[in-house]
Design a protein around this motif. Sequence first.
Motif, PDB file in Angstrom:
ATOM      1  N   LEU A  75       0.848  -1.190   0.000  1.00  0.00           N
ATOM      2  CA  LEU A  75       0.000   0.000   0.000  1.00  0.00           C
ATOM      3  C   LEU A  75       0.888   1.247   0.000  1.00  0.00           C
ATOM      4  N   PRO A  76       1.458   1.605  -1.145  1.00  0.00           N
ATOM      5  CA  PRO A  76       2.316   2.796  -1.192  1.00  0.00           C
ATOM      6  C   PRO A  76       1.513   4.085  -1.058  1.00  0.00           C
ATOM      7  N   VAL A  77       2.166   5.097  -0.492  1.00  0.00           N
ATOM      8  CA  VAL A  77       1.558   6.417  -0.310  1.00  0.00           C
ATOM      9  C   VAL A  77       2.239   7.389  -1.267  1.00  0.00           C
ATOM     10  N   ALA A 135      -1.956  13.416   0.581  1.00  0.00           N
ATOM     11  CA  ALA A 135      -1.450  12.046   0.494  1.00  0.00           C
ATOM     12  C   ALA A 135      -2.542  11.124  -0.042  1.00  0.00           C
ATOM     13  N   HIS A 136      -2.163  10.275  -0.984  1.00  0.00           N
ATOM     14  CA  HIS A 136      -3.064   9.292  -1.570  1.00  0.00           C
ATOM     15  C   HIS A 136      -2.371   7.928  -1.564  1.00  0.00           C
ATOM     16  N   THR A 137      -3.165   6.877  -1.515  1.00  0.00           N
ATOM     17  CA  THR A 137      -2.643   5.519  -1.611  1.00  0.00           C
ATOM     18  C   THR A 137      -3.090   4.898  -2.923  1.00  0.00           C
ATOM     19  N   ARG A 138      -2.286   3.953  -3.383  1.00  0.00           N
ATOM     20  CA  ARG A 138      -2.604   3.232  -4.613  1.00  0.00           C
ATOM     21  C   ARG A 138      -2.514   1.729  -4.312  1.00  0.00           C
ATOM     22  N   THR A 146      -2.203  -2.171  12.710  1.00  0.00           N
ATOM     23  CA  THR A 146      -0.846  -2.002  12.171  1.00  0.00           C
ATOM     24  C   THR A 146      -0.889  -1.376  10.801  1.00  0.00           C
ATOM     25  N   ARG A 147      -1.778  -1.858   9.969  1.00  0.00           N
ATOM     26  CA  ARG A 147      -1.933  -1.251   8.626  1.00  0.00           C
ATOM     27  C   ARG A 147      -2.308   0.215   8.736  1.00  0.00           C
ATOM     28  N   LEU A 153       0.012   3.418   7.574  1.00  0.00           N
ATOM     29  CA  LEU A 153      -0.573   4.362   6.620  1.00  0.00           C
ATOM     30  C   LEU A 153      -0.542   5.785   7.155  1.00  0.00           C
ATOM     31  N   LEU A 154      -0.842   5.956   8.429  1.00  0.00           N
ATOM     32  CA  LEU A 154      -0.837   7.290   9.028  1.00  0.00           C
ATOM     33  C   LEU A 154       0.574   7.864   9.107  1.00  0.00           C
TER      34      LEU A 154
END
Length: 226
Positions: free
Chosen positions: A79-81, A89-92, A152-153, A157-158
């Motif tokens: 889950l890259p940011v 910030a966006h995830t892909r 954890t995820r 991410l945060l």
Amino acid sequence: MSQFAIALVASVSILTVILATDLGYRKVTGMRILRSVLAVGVIIVIFVHSLPTAGNSVQLQLAGVALGIVFGLVVAAFLPVERATDGTAHTRAGLAYALAWAVLSGGRVLFAYGAEHWFTEDLVRFSIEHQIPGGDVYANAFVFLSLAMVLTRSAVLLIRSRKLQEAPVPVSVQKPRTPRPTGPAPRRRATPPGPWRRTTPAAFSKASDGPSWTRSMTSPWPRPGL
């Protein structure tokens, strides 16, 4: 409710919420992170009715938490940011992220099914030898595993989004454009005529009485009579 049913309902519910929240190109927001945590909180309220502490119950439940942290780090790797054009910030998340969640969630369900149908006697023997009373301990371990995995995820991410937003925005350097002249184009000067040269005998005409004269840029001969 059996261990298999608890693991199945908890895994499918969390998997649905996570994939609906993360798949694709999505903005990182507090509500997005909170939504997945609330989903796990609802699972805990529904399925966790007690916290056994006899024997090695606490150790087994903590083992579920530790395994959930490892699983959470694994899925967070897919889950890259990224920084969007507006600086947010966006995830892909794509197929690899979905497969990671599906495989890990399916593993929990498969273990719970095997505990009831494939290796029940071995699991009972293991519980007696290690002083693990009842199936509630295993059910709690599965739920705590899911909770730790989601937390954890969410933490990863945060942290990534905060670091990305605090990092300076790279400024692209553009070369200055040379302005084009707006006035009329300058006139070209006419090329002055070159010197005269004498034609070769092969170019003589039969009807002519003498040699002809033509212009040339290569012969320095002056024109006769000038």
